[in-house]
Design an enzyme around this catalytic site. Structure first.
Site, mmCIF file in Angstrom:
data_model
loop_
_atom_site.group_PDB
_atom_site.id
_atom_site.type_symbol
_atom_site.label_atom_id
_atom_site.label_comp_id
_atom_site.label_asym_id
_atom_site.label_seq_id
_atom_site.Cartn_x
_atom_site.Cartn_y
_atom_site.Cartn_z
ATOM 1 N N LYS A 219 0.860 -1.191 0.000
ATOM 2 C CA LYS A 219 0.000 0.000 0.000
ATOM 3 C C LYS A 219 0.890 1.232 0.000
ATOM 4 C CE LYS A 219 -1.335 2.820 2.839
ATOM 5 N NZ LYS A 219 -1.166 3.978 1.941
ATOM 6 N N CYS A 334 13.869 11.562 7.318
ATOM 7 C CA CYS A 334 13.804 11.207 8.738
ATOM 8 C C CYS A 334 15.160 11.482 9.380
ATOM 9 C CB CYS A 334 13.432 9.745 8.890
ATOM 10 S SG CYS A 334 14.491 8.685 7.919
HETATM 11 P P1 NAD Z 1 2.799 8.623 7.606
HETATM 12 O O1 NAD Z 1 2.953 7.943 8.911
HETATM 13 O O2 NAD Z 1 1.796 9.703 7.510
HETATM 14 O O3 NAD Z 1 2.414 7.548 6.478
HETATM 15 C C1 NAD Z 1 3.202 6.412 6.237
HETATM 16 C C2 NAD Z 1 2.340 5.341 5.586
HETATM 17 O O4 NAD Z 1 1.364 4.890 6.543
HETATM 18 C C3 NAD Z 1 1.547 5.829 4.378
HETATM 19 O O5 NAD Z 1 1.534 4.818 3.394
HETATM 20 C C4 NAD Z 1 0.156 6.023 4.954
HETATM 21 O O6 NAD Z 1 -0.859 5.935 4.003
HETATM 22 C C5 NAD Z 1 0.077 4.892 5.943
HETATM 23 N N1 NAD Z 1 -0.910 5.041 7.019
HETATM 24 C C6 NAD Z 1 -1.433 6.181 7.515
HETATM 25 N N2 NAD Z 1 -2.297 5.898 8.520
HETATM 26 C C7 NAD Z 1 -2.319 4.548 8.654
HETATM 27 C C8 NAD Z 1 -2.981 3.656 9.534
HETATM 28 N N3 NAD Z 1 -3.814 4.089 10.489
HETATM 29 N N4 NAD Z 1 -2.744 2.331 9.401
HETATM 30 C C9 NAD Z 1 -1.894 1.862 8.462
HETATM 31 N N5 NAD Z 1 -1.233 2.674 7.598
HETATM 32 C C10 NAD Z 1 -1.441 3.999 7.696
HETATM 33 O O7 NAD Z 1 4.263 9.137 7.176
HETATM 34 P P2 NAD Z 1 4.680 9.954 5.886
HETATM 35 O O8 NAD Z 1 4.176 11.345 5.975
HETATM 36 O O9 NAD Z 1 4.351 9.170 4.674
HETATM 37 O O10 NAD Z 1 6.279 9.934 6.034
HETATM 38 C C11 NAD Z 1 6.974 10.836 6.844
HETATM 39 C C12 NAD Z 1 7.350 10.201 8.158
HETATM 40 O O11 NAD Z 1 8.113 9.018 7.920
HETATM 41 C C13 NAD Z 1 8.247 11.072 9.005
HETATM 42 O O12 NAD Z 1 7.842 10.976 10.339
HETATM 43 C C14 NAD Z 1 9.621 10.472 8.825
HETATM 44 O O13 NAD Z 1 10.528 10.730 9.875
HETATM 45 C C15 NAD Z 1 9.286 9.028 8.722
HETATM 46 N N6 NAD Z 1 10.343 8.264 8.053
HETATM 47 C C16 NAD Z 1 11.110 7.429 8.812
HETATM 48 C C17 NAD Z 1 12.146 6.722 8.228
HETATM 49 C C18 NAD Z 1 13.002 5.787 9.039
HETATM 50 O O14 NAD Z 1 13.729 4.984 8.442
HETATM 51 N N7 NAD Z 1 12.957 5.846 10.342
HETATM 52 C C19 NAD Z 1 12.401 6.872 6.869
HETATM 53 C C20 NAD Z 1 11.579 7.728 6.118
HETATM 54 C C21 NAD Z 1 10.556 8.415 6.730
#
Ligand code: NAD
Length: 538
Positions: A219, A334
């Site tokens: 997804k 991140c």
């Molecule tokens: P997000 O948490 O908003 O979304 C991530 C994914 O989760 C998306 O595909 C989204 O559709 C899905 N999602 C949202 N709600 C959900 C739910 N209730 N259940 C299941 N899936 C759900 O994050 P984003 O805005 O896409 O990405 C940015 C974030 O990711 C930042 O916090 C960043 O620090 C983090 N990030 C972390 C790493 C790492 O390796 N630690 C790497 C890249 C990004």
């Protein structure tokens, strides 16, 4: 499209050459720049197309659609996608479960060959993939190139790692026994990536799952389904059987949450925000009727990453490292530096020099490879601008401080530096995920380390110092998953810097490292008393 277990890709020539990182593209080279421009023209002509959802061998259309837009020009549609809802969870998981029954019986060589073929195809289409990222998430050429290079690295690295894991030996062989350890797949994975490394993280989690024999419901993020669709096409071209990966763009809170809760989901590979990661952790922990296992979660989450600049640092290098780590891809990594913690003895001169360096950052059109492009969407822009207003009250604005209107009608924000921030101020503690840097004054190195460790996160960090003692103190006391000395805290390389964070930054899965694939498998010990059956041929 291949049918079940018709794996049509070339077989692997073993042994594979040792892993080497994919070289980054030098765009000052005229031919590379020409290739990138040609790729942008090609991709531009493909913008706006509609893509199907793919579950097993079925192409599906939904009434509700997801429109992916170019953040530099929000009226420009990159692609139109189907939107999976709760009603699609059952079919998607069923398709992945059916495919698992045959995919788990493929050999590791077959699976590694598939992933290796993916790497070869991506290498051929590197510029094109980079161009999709320029249009869909506003990466400039350099950032987009790094993302596709990392994707190729993950493919090459995990292919080799899967083969290595298959050779695992038990540390002890009892006399008269054949003692073996096998790393067997888990089952159906819900792979839920973010938009910010729309190719590398999405493809990396997916390939780690399939190369170890699992099947996937993928997804992608709302903000980057086009890149995922292109990657899915490459999987098909490489000979992936139907149902091994199911391509299902959809809402996180309905479809994503439904996947996590389904009793046949065996594990979740997620990268994204802390809030969503914790929600997944909770949902996955609740046993559903008919569920036979404890679901595993691989959760990589947010960061609030610091660079410490000691009194004895090479200041030129520190200023450059902080500027690049804070503002590369608009601070939407991140690993981005969002806190510079600077020794009071050099604080004023550091701030002055950083101000001059940040003033040189150009904001504008990613297709023209400007240093900074737009942030990903309107919601992100609003939230970042709110944080900037909070920051202006919490400290002294040094540079930026608002939208970059001159850059165009997209979601452009000025690179913003706010100094004199207290260690516990909001912009020093909360993940902003945009081009906003807090500069914090420390009394000395010990104080700087204490400040660096004072958030709930623990993802990346860096220290600029010429003192061995200080670096060694940081080596033990700076509590982050990825620590760097005398270099910036972004730009982890597969193999060299296994990636993952501590505390609320996640489960420290160490993507691109030697322990990663273990998370996608379970170990089975088989002991045989020798002599009663003919010996194993292999
Ligand atoms: P997000 O948490 O908003 O979304 C991530 C994914 O989760 C998306 O595909 C989204 O559709 C899905 N999602 C949202 N709600 C959900 C739910 N209730 N259940 C299941 N899936 C759900 O994050 P984003 O805005 O896409 O990405 C940015 C974030 O990711 C930042 O916090 C960043 O620090 C983090 N990030 C972390 C790493 C790492 O390796 N630690 C790497 C890249 C990004």
């Amino acid at each position: 499209m291949a049918t079940q277990l018709e794996i049509s890709q070339p077989t692997l020539r073993l042994p594979l050459t040792p892993f080497k990182n994919e070289p980054l593209t030098d765009f000052t080279n005229a031919e590379n720049a020409r290739n990138m421009k040609a790729a942008l023209t090609k991709v531009r002509a493909e913008l706006g197309r509609e893509y199907d959802m793919v579950i097993g061998d079925k192409l599906i259309k939904t009434t509700e659609k997801i429109k992916s837009v170019n953040p530099a020009h929000p009226s420009e549609v990159v692609g139109v996608f189907q939107s999976a809802g709760r009603e699609h969870v059952e079919t998607a998981i069923a398709a992945a479960s059916t495919a698992f029954e045959s995919w788990k019986r493929t050999t590791v060589e077959q699976r590694a060959a598939l992933v290796h073929t993916v790497a070869c195809i991506l290498r051929e289409r590197k510029f094109e993939f980079a161009a999709w990222m320029v249009f869909e998430v506003g990466k400039n050429w350099v950032e987009a190139d790094a993302d596709i290079a990392e994707t190729i690295d993950f493919a090459e690295f995990y292919a080799r790692e899967a083969l290595r894991l298959a050779q695992a030996k038990t540390p002890v062989q009892l006399p008269g026994e054949g003692d073996r350890l096998m790393y067997v797949p888990l089952g159906v994975a819900a792979v839920i990536p973010p938009w910010n490394f729309p190719c590398a993280i999405m493809a990396g989690m997916t390939m780690a799952a399939i190369v170890t024999g699992n099947t996937v419901v993928l997804k992608p993020s709302h903000d980057s389904p086009a890149i995922a669709a292109k990657f899915f096409e490459v999987l098909q071209e490489a000979g992936m059987p139907d149902g091994v990966v199911n391509f299902c763009p959809g809402s996180g809170s309905t479809f994503g949450a439904g996947l996590v809760e389904h009793p046949l989901t065996r594990f979740v590979a997620f990268t994204g925000s802390k809030e969503v990661g914790l929600d997944i952790h909770l949902r996955a922990a609740k046993t559903q009727p008919g569920q036979k296992w404890i679901k595993r979660t691989i959760l990589e989450m947010g960061g609030k990453d610091s660079i410490i600049v000691a009194d004895d640092a090479n200041l030129d290098a520190a200023v450059e490292g902080v500027a690049q780590a804070a503002f590369g891809f608009q601070g939407q990594k991140c690993s981005a530096c969002s806190r510079a913690i600077v020794d009071e003895k050099i604080y004023d001169v550091f701030v002055e020099r950083l101000k001059d360096r940040v003033a040189q950052i150009t904001v504008g059109e990613p297709t023209e490879n400007k240093a900074m492009g737009p942030v990903v969407n309107e919601k992100a822009m609003k939230s970042i601008l709110e944080y900037i207003e909070i920051g202006k009250k919490e400290g002294r604005l040094i540079h930026g401080g608002g939208p970059a209107k001159e850059a165009g009608d997209g979601y452009f924000i000025q690179p913003t530096v706010i100094a004199d921030i207290a260690p516990k101020a909001r912009i020093s503690q909360e993940e902003i995920f945009g081009p906003v840097l807090a500069v914090i004054k420390a009394k000395n190195f010990e104080d700087a380390l204490a400040i660096a460790n004072n958030t709930e996160f623990g993802l990346t960090g860096a220290v600029y110092s010429t003192s061995r003692d200080k670096l060694e103190k940081a080596r033990t006391d700076f509590h982050v998953g990825n620590l760097y000395f005398n270099r910036k805290c972004t730009g982890a390389m597969v193999g060299a810097h296994p990636f993952g964070g501590f505390n609320m930054s996640g489960t420290d899965s160490k993507a691109g490292g030697p322990d990663y694939l273990l998370l996608f498998t379970q170990a089975k010990s088989v002991a045989e008393k020798l002599g009663d059956a003919p010996p194993l041929e292999k």
